[in-house]
Design a protein around this motif. Structure first.
Motif, short mmCIF file in Angstrom:
data_model
loop_
_atom_site.label_atom_id
_atom_site.label_comp_id
_atom_site.label_asym_id
_atom_site.label_seq_id
_atom_site.Cartn_x
_atom_site.Cartn_y
_atom_site.Cartn_z
N LEU A 34 6.24 -10.22 -10.07
CA LEU A 34 5.19 -9.72 -9.18
C LEU A 34 5.79 -9.02 -7.97
CD1 LEU A 34 2.27 -9.42 -8.29
CD2 LEU A 34 2.34 -11.76 -7.39
N ALA A 35 6.79 -9.62 -7.35
CA ALA A 35 7.42 -9.01 -6.18
C ALA A 35 8.03 -7.65 -6.53
CB ALA A 35 8.51 -9.94 -5.63
N THR A 36 8.65 -7.55 -7.70
CA THR A 36 9.24 -6.29 -8.12
C THR A 36 8.19 -5.23 -8.33
OG1 THR A 36 11.11 -7.43 -9.16
CG2 THR A 36 10.66 -5.17 -9.89
N PHE A 37 7.07 -5.59 -8.96
CA PHE A 37 6.00 -4.63 -9.20
C PHE A 37 5.42 -4.13 -7.88
CE2 PHE A 37 1.60 -3.40 -9.87
CZ PHE A 37 1.69 -2.56 -10.97
N VAL A 38 5.17 -5.04 -6.95
CA VAL A 38 4.62 -4.66 -5.65
C VAL A 38 5.58 -3.74 -4.92
CG1 VAL A 38 4.01 -5.55 -3.36
CG2 VAL A 38 3.17 -6.70 -5.42
N ARG A 39 6.86 -4.01 -5.01
CA ARG A 39 7.85 -3.23 -4.26
C ARG A 39 8.14 -1.88 -4.90
NH1 ARG A 39 11.30 -6.81 -4.50
NH2 ARG A 39 12.68 -6.03 -6.12
N ARG A 40 8.13 -1.81 -6.21
CA ARG A 40 8.63 -0.59 -6.88
C ARG A 40 7.57 0.27 -7.54
NH1 ARG A 40 14.09 -2.74 -10.06
NH2 ARG A 40 15.23 -3.46 -8.20
N ARG A 41 6.44 -0.31 -7.94
CA ARG A 41 5.52 0.46 -8.77
C ARG A 41 4.13 0.64 -8.16
NH1 ARG A 41 5.23 -0.67 -14.92
NH2 ARG A 41 4.19 1.33 -14.63
N ALA A 42 3.64 -0.35 -7.47
CA ALA A 42 2.29 -0.25 -6.93
C ALA A 42 2.21 0.82 -5.85
CB ALA A 42 1.85 -1.60 -6.36
N SER A 43 1.17 1.64 -5.90
CA SER A 43 1.00 2.71 -4.91
C SER A 43 0.48 2.16 -3.59
CB SER A 43 0.02 3.76 -5.43
OG SER A 43 -1.29 3.20 -5.51
N ARG A 44 0.58 2.98 -2.55
CA ARG A 44 0.04 2.57 -1.26
C ARG A 44 -1.47 2.36 -1.33
NH1 ARG A 44 3.17 6.34 3.27
NH2 ARG A 44 5.29 5.52 2.87
N MET A 45 -2.14 3.20 -2.09
CA MET A 45 -3.59 3.05 -2.25
C MET A 45 -3.94 1.70 -2.85
SD MET A 45 -6.70 4.12 -2.00
CE MET A 45 -6.66 5.90 -1.73
N LEU A 46 -3.24 1.32 -3.91
CA LEU A 46 -3.51 0.04 -4.55
C LEU A 46 -3.21 -1.12 -3.60
CD1 LEU A 46 -4.29 -1.51 -7.10
CD2 LEU A 46 -1.91 -1.35 -7.86
N LEU A 47 -2.09 -1.05 -2.92
CA LEU A 47 -1.72 -2.14 -2.02
C LEU A 47 -2.65 -2.24 -0.82
CD1 LEU A 47 2.18 -1.79 -2.03
CD2 LEU A 47 0.76 -3.37 -3.35
N SER A 48 -3.17 -1.10 -0.36
CA SER A 48 -4.08 -1.13 0.78
C SER A 48 -5.39 -1.83 0.44
CB SER A 48 -4.35 0.30 1.28
OG SER A 48 -5.13 1.02 0.33
N ARG A 49 -5.79 -1.76 -0.81
CA ARG A 49 -7.02 -2.42 -1.23
C ARG A 49 -6.79 -3.89 -1.57
NH1 ARG A 49 -10.66 1.89 -4.74
NH2 ARG A 49 -10.72 3.50 -3.13
N ALA A 50 -5.58 -4.20 -2.00
CA ALA A 50 -5.24 -5.57 -2.39
C ALA A 50 -4.69 -6.33 -1.19
CB ALA A 50 -4.23 -5.55 -3.54
N GLN A 51 -5.53 -6.59 -0.22
CA GLN A 51 -5.08 -7.21 1.03
C GLN A 51 -4.40 -8.55 0.77
OE1 GLN A 51 -8.31 -7.51 3.85
NE2 GLN A 51 -9.09 -5.49 3.32
N GLY A 52 -3.24 -8.73 1.39
CA GLY A 52 -2.53 -10.00 1.29
C GLY A 52 -1.64 -10.15 0.08
N PRO A 66 -14.30 -6.82 -3.95
CA PRO A 66 -13.62 -7.41 -2.79
C PRO A 66 -12.11 -7.31 -2.91
CG PRO A 66 -14.69 -9.10 -4.13
CD PRO A 66 -15.05 -7.79 -4.73
N ALA A 67 -11.44 -7.54 -1.79
CA ALA A 67 -9.98 -7.38 -1.74
C ALA A 67 -9.27 -8.25 -2.77
CB ALA A 67 -9.47 -7.69 -0.33
N TRP A 68 -9.78 -9.48 -2.99
CA TRP A 68 -9.08 -10.38 -3.91
C TRP A 68 -9.14 -9.86 -5.35
CZ3 TRP A 68 -11.61 -12.56 -8.00
CH2 TRP A 68 -13.00 -12.73 -7.92
N VAL A 69 -10.17 -9.11 -5.69
CA VAL A 69 -10.24 -8.53 -7.04
C VAL A 69 -9.14 -7.49 -7.22
CG1 VAL A 69 -11.65 -7.14 -8.61
CG2 VAL A 69 -12.70 -8.99 -7.29
N TRP A 70 -8.94 -6.65 -6.21
CA TRP A 70 -7.85 -5.68 -6.28
C TRP A 70 -6.50 -6.39 -6.35
CZ3 TRP A 70 -9.03 -0.69 -7.08
CH2 TRP A 70 -10.31 -0.26 -6.73
#
Length: 369
Positions: free
Chosen positions: A148-166, A81-85
């Motif tokens: 966390l905000a820095t990782f989301v903004r600079r390192r996480a890919s679009r694929m990862l963020l699309s699965r990690a809803q919210g 589920p999305a929360w696991v991602w």
């Protein structure tokens, strides 16, 4: 007149290329695994990890918690589920030593009572245990200091963020104080101490040491329509919860006062209890290892455990045992087709994603019949 002396031009001596310092051979696989994780490729990262289990000195290189997360993600696959991602994003941010690490570590140790609360075989090990287990350090590094905000903004890919809803909202989630009202097999009902309203979260075992009326602090977030704590909440005395509710931004001061008032009782919860597992908030060591995990699942299938008994919160422990790497493989040959009905019921009772695994086991039994 004397002849002037001409100096012979001095040519720089050629020493050839300077030798480059040799880098530890583990760095290549480590960076590769990091990159694959940011691309949401758990299977690829696990292959790298399992391809180099030891470092050049023959010691285990990877943190066990990281290997466990990857194996769990591979087990669930696209059914996660999305929360696991989203929690995987948090875990990646935490393992990348985010935010102001030294400031977070110093304040975390000070909050729980000072250097005397450090534990480990030496200073390096003690500092590593702060990073791995200290509840305050994790919250500071990820949230107050922006890891966390820095990782989301600079390192996480679009694929990862699309699965990690919210996940974008998780970094700004406020600290809160909550009183446990009721527990079911799949959900927990809390009273928000500040707003005096009820809310429901997934039962991932965050109340395994709590009874109705007990208090915790943590950050409630949402992903894919589900509410949960972004990582395991911290059980605290009522007065600490009241202080956090009154001034959420001063939660560190409230917790420091609590550690001063209650001593090792609270300091040990802060420093040692948590391992911040991906799929469970109940500490994994309460289950006593793989054989205990297998026994728990078999007992649940046999109907020997009352998973809907709110006085004995066995359901989140059984769910965690089922999702522990190695349990499904150990069940091979121990289940029979007549267990399908019990597994179907179990999958409907336990909090997700344990139900996904139960459905797969039912399908395997049906195909084998």
């Amino acid at each position: 007149m004397p002849k002037s002396r001409r100096r012979k031009p001095r040519h720089p001596r050629s020493h050839g290329p300077r030798p480059q310092p040799s880098l530890p051979p583990e760095l290549g696989p480590m960076f590769k695994a990091d990159e694959l994780e940011t691309q949401a490729d758990a299977a690829g990262a696990l292959r790298v990890v399992e391809g180099m289990p030891l470092d050049s000195r023959g010691k285990v290189f990877w943190r066990p918690e990281r290997t466990r997360r990857l194996r769990q993600l591979v087990l669930l696959g696209d059914a996660a589920p999305a929360w696991v991602w989203a929690r995987w994003v948090v875990a990646q941010a935490a393992q990348s030593t985010p935010g102001d690490v030294h400031r977070a570590m110093d304040l975390a140790v000070e909050t729980r009572g000072g250097p005397s609360t450090l534990w480990g075989v030496d200073e390096i090990d003690a500092r590593a245990k702060v990073i791995d287990h200290d509840w305050v350090y994790r919250q500071l590094a990820l949230h107050e200091y922006g890891g966390l905000a820095t990782f989301v903004r600079r390192r996480a890919s679009r694929m990862l963020l699309s699965r990690a809803q919210g996940i974008a909202t998780w970094a700004g989630a406020p600290m809160g104080a909550y009183e446990l009202v009721e527990e079911s097999a799949s959900h927990l009902t809390w009273r928000d101490v500040d707003a005096d309203r009820l809310l429901t979260t997934l039962n991932l075992g965050g109340a395994v040491f709590c009874a109705p009326g007990a208090h915790v602090i943590g950050r409630v977030v949402a992903s894919g329509g589900k509410s949960l704590f972004e990582s395991a909440p911290l059980a605290v005395p009522p007065d600490v919860a009241e202080a956090v509710a009154a001034s959420p931004t001063d939660w560190v001061d409230a917790l420091a006062q609590g550690c001063d008032d209650y001593g090792p009782t609270l300091s040990l919860l802060v420093a040692r209890l948590h391992r911040f597992d991906l799929l469970a908030d109940a500490p994994s060591h309460v289950r006593n290892g793989r054989h205990s995990d297998l026994s728990l699942v078999l007992a649940a299938v046999a109907g020997d455990l009352d998973l809907e008994d709110t006085d004995v919160p066995a359901a989140p422990i059984v769910a965690a045992a089922l999702l522990e790497p190695g349990t499904v493989e150990a069940l091979d040959g121990l289940l029979v087709p007549s267990d399908a009905a019990a597994l179907t019921w179990l999958g409907g009772v336990l909090a997700e994603p344990a139900g996904v695994v139960c459905q797969r086991l039912v399908a395997e039994l049906s195909s084998a019949a």
